[in-house]
Scaffold this active site. Structure first.
Site, mmCIF file in Angstrom:
data_model
loop_
_atom_site.group_PDB
_atom_site.id
_atom_site.type_symbol
_atom_site.label_atom_id
_atom_site.label_comp_id
_atom_site.label_asym_id
_atom_site.label_seq_id
_atom_site.Cartn_x
_atom_site.Cartn_y
_atom_site.Cartn_z
ATOM 1 N NE ARG A 284 -3.268 -2.087 3.170
ATOM 2 C CZ ARG A 284 -3.125 -2.682 4.360
ATOM 3 N NH1 ARG A 284 -2.286 -2.183 5.248
ATOM 4 N NH2 ARG A 284 -3.813 -3.755 4.656
ATOM 5 C CB CYS A 285 0.560 4.670 -1.234
ATOM 6 S SG CYS A 285 -1.163 4.908 -0.824
ATOM 7 C CB THR A 286 -0.967 4.154 3.813
ATOM 8 O OG1 THR A 286 -1.787 3.025 3.498
ATOM 9 C CG2 THR A 286 -1.547 5.410 3.212
#
Ligand code: NAD
Length: 501
Positions: A284-286
Site C-alpha cells: 500500500r502507499c500507506t
C-alpha cells in the site's frame, strides 16, 4: 476462460493495439484478461473525444450529475462480491480487503451524490453600493487520470467520482496488471447512464501514456492530470504538466514511519505494525516503512512483533490470510532488488527471506532490525513485505527520524501521552497522522494525500478534492448605472484616530 477486454473511447471499443495479458499472481501461468494496449495517438484521440463530450456534460445540472453518482454507488454495491473477487484474482489482494476496497467506492459515491446539491459558490459583499459579487465553481474540462494497480478500483474512484460530479469528462488510464478490475469498474460507471465519451478508459503502457499525455496537453484537450503511482514517474508527469502551466494532482509513494513511545500499549502497536507492515503484502502507499521504537521498549516490541508475524497466515488470498502474493511479476522482481539492500549490520527476522516454495508470487515476511538513518532501507520506499526497525531516545529525535526519508504521506504514533501525540502531529511532515492506529486506513471523507516525495500537496477525498476538479470563477455585477472604480470610488468614513479614553 481469459476475458477479452479493450479500451473504450466515446462509448466504442478499441480492439487494436499491442497485446498484453494480465495474470493471476497466485497462479502466474493463469491469464485473467487479454487486452490490447493503445498507442500515444489513441490516448490523445480519447482526450479530444472527451473534450467534445464534456461540453454537454457540464450543462447537466449538478444535482442530476449527483443522481448518476448515486446510481454508480448502488451498482457497485449490488456487484460488490463480483468486483471484489475479480480484484482478488487479478492482484492477489485478500478477499476481505478487496471487499473493503469496494466499500470505499460506495462510500465515495455516497459522499459526492450530496455534493451535487451543494457545489456551493458564495455571494460576497462589494466595497461599493449597487454592486454584487459572486463566486462559482467551474469544471476544469478534461481530467486525464493515470492510476496504480495496488488499489485498482478504490483509488481510481477517488478521482473519477468527484471529477464527473463536478462536470468534467475523464480519460482513465489504469495500471496494465489490473486491467480487468479497471474494466469492470468502467462498466459499472457506464451502466449508471453516463453519456458516451464522458468517461473513457484507455489501456496503455507507461511510455505510450507519457507520449499521449504530452500530445494531449499540447493540443489543449487536457486541463487536469491526476496521477497515482511511484515518485519517479510522478516527478516526470509533474515536469510535463509544469511545462504546460498545469498543476497536477500527484499521489505518490511513501516511507511511512510508526513511532512507538515508551508508554505505548505494546500489543496495540504490534497489531498496528502487523496490519500496516504486511497487509496487502506491504504494497500500500500507506504501508509501514520503519518502526521507530523507544530504546526502553525495543526488545519487548521486536519480540512480540516477530511472534505476531510468525503466527500470521500467508497464502491463498481467497482464504483468511494476512496477505497473499505480490501484485504482479514486475513487483516481485522489484521486491527481490529491495532485499539486496539488507546489510551486514542488520538483524533479519524471523529468518527466511525471498520467495516461498510454489508457483505463486508469495514472499516471506521480513523484519529488519537495526536499520540506520543512512541505510537505503531506511530512506527509500520498499514496496513489499519488509519493515525496518530503529530506535530513539527523545521525541524530537523520533520526529527527525520520521521525517528524514523526505516522503510525507502517512505516519503513526503509539502513546498514552497526549503531549507526545500533539508534538508528533506538529513536527511530522506527513499529510496524515494516526494516533494509536496504524499508518494504513483512509476514510472516504477525510483529506488524503502527501507532501515531499509523496506528492505535491494535492488532496483527494471529501470536500478538499473539489479544488482539484473545479476552478473558482469570480463575477461582479454592477447595477448602479455608473462606472464605479474599485479602490477609487469607495466611500470613506473618517475616524478620529486621536481619540483616547
Ligand atoms: P508506476 O509509477 O510504475 O505506475 C503507475 C501508473 O503510471 C501506471 O498506470 C503506469 O502504467 C503509468 N506509467 C508508468 N510510467 C509512466 C510514464 N512515464 N508516464 C505516464 N504514466 C506512466 O507505479 P506502480 O509501481 O505501478 O505503483 C506503485 C506505486 O504507486 C508505489 O510507489 C505506491 O506507493 C504508489 N501509490 C500511491 C498511492 C497514493 O495515493 N499516494 C496509492 C497507490 C499507490
Amino acid at each position: 476462460m481469459t476475458r477479452q477486454i479493450a479500451s473504450v473511447i466515446g462509448g466504442k471499443n478499441e480492439p487494436t493495439g499491442s497485446p498484453y495479458t494480465s495474470t493471476n499472481p497466485a497462479r502466474p501461468s493463469e491469464a485473467v484478461a487479454a487486452v490490447p494496449l493503445a498507442d500515444a495517438a489513441t490516448f490523445a484521440r480519447a482526450c479530444r473525444d472527451a473534450a467534445e463530450a464534456q461540453k454537454e456534460w457540464s450543462r447537466v445540472p449538478a444535482p442530476v450529475r449527483g443522481r448518476v453518482i448515486a446510481s454508480v454507488g448502488r451498482l457497485v454495491e449490488a456487484n460488490t462480491e463480483a468486483l471484489a473477487r475479480l480484484v482478488t484474482e487479478e492482484i492477489g489482494k485478500p478477499y476481505a480487503e478487496a471487499l473493503g476496497e469496494v466499500r470505499e467506492i460506495v462510500d465515495t459515491c455516497d459522499f459526492f451524490l450530496g455534493e451535487g446539491r451543494r457545489l456551493y459558490g458564495q455571494t460576497v459583499p462589494s466595497e461599493m453600493p449597487d454592486k454584487n459579487l459572486f463566486t462559482f465553481r467551474v469544471p476544469v474540462g478534461v481530467a486525464a487520470v493515470i492510476t496504480a494497480g495496488n488499489f485498482p478500483v478504490a483509488v481510481p474512484s477517488w478521482y473519477l467520482v468527484p471529477a464527473l460530479l463536478c462536470g468534467n469528462a475523464v480519460v482513465w488510464k489504469p495500471a496494465e496488471y489490473a486491467a480487468a478490475s479497471a474494466h469492470a469498474l468502467y462498466r459499472l460507471f457506464a451502466a449508471a447512464g453516463l453519456p458516451d465519451g464522458v468517461l473513457n478508459i484507455v489501456f496503455a503502457d507507461g511510455a505510450a501514456t507519457y507520449e499521449g499525455l504530452e500530445l494531449a496537453l499540447s493540443e489543449g484537450t487536457v486541463q487536469k492530470v491526476g496521477f497515482t503511482g511511484s515518485t519517479a514517474v510522478g516527478r516526470s508527469v509533474g515536469e510535463l504538466c509544469g511545462r504546460h502551466l498545469q498543476s497536477p494532482c500527484l499521489e505518490l509513494g511513501g516511507k511511512n514511519p510508526m513511532v512507538v513511545m515508551p508508554d505505548a500499549e505494546l500489543d496495540l502497536a504490534v497489531e498496528g505494525a502487523l496490519f500496516s507492515g504486511f497487509g496487502t503484502a506491504g504494497q500500500r502507499c500507506t504501508s509501514l516503512g520503519t518502526v521507530i521504537v523507544h530504546r526502553d521498549v525495543h526488545d519487548a516490541f521486536v519480540r512480540a512483533y516477530v511472534q505476531a508475524v510468525q503466527a500470521a497466515k500467508i497464502g491463498d488470498p481467497n482464504g483468511d490470510v494476512l496477505y497473499g502474493p505480490l501484485l504482479d511479476r514486475k513487483f516481485a522482481e522489484r521486491y527481490e532488488e529491495y532485499l539486496t539492500w539488507i546489510e551486514p549490520h542488520h538483524t533479519v527476522l524471523p529468518g527466511p527471506t525471498g520467495r516461498m516454495e510454489g508457483e505463486g508470487l508469495y514472499y516471506h515476511p521480513v523484519i529488519v532490525d537495526g536499520v540506520r538513518p543512512d541505510d537505503r532501507l531506511f530512506l527509500e520506499e520498499t514496496f513489499g513485505p519488509i519493515v525496518g526497525v530503529t530506535t530513539f531516545d527523545t521525541i524530537d529525535e523520533a520526529i527527525a527520524l520520521a521525517n528524514r526519508p523526505g516522503y510525507g504521506l502517512s505516519s503513526s504514533i503509539y502513546t498514552t501521552d497526549p503531549k507526545a501525540a500533539f508534538r508528533f502531529r506538529e513536527g511530522v511532515s506527513a499529510g496524515m497522522v494516526s494516533v494509536n492506529n496504524s499508518t494504513s486506513g483512509a476514510e472516504a471523507h477525510l483529506p488524503f494525500g502527501g507532501n515531499g516525495k509523496s506528492g505535491n500537496g494535492s488532496r483527494q477525498s471529501g470536500v478538499w478534492v473539489l479544488d482539484q476538479f473545479t476552478r473558482w470563477q469570480a463575477m461582479n455585477w454592477d447595477y448602479s448605472g455608473r462606472l464605479q472604480k474599485a479602490q477609487m470610488d469607495v466611500a470613506d468614513i473618517t475616524p478620529d484616530l486621536a481619540f483616547r479614553l
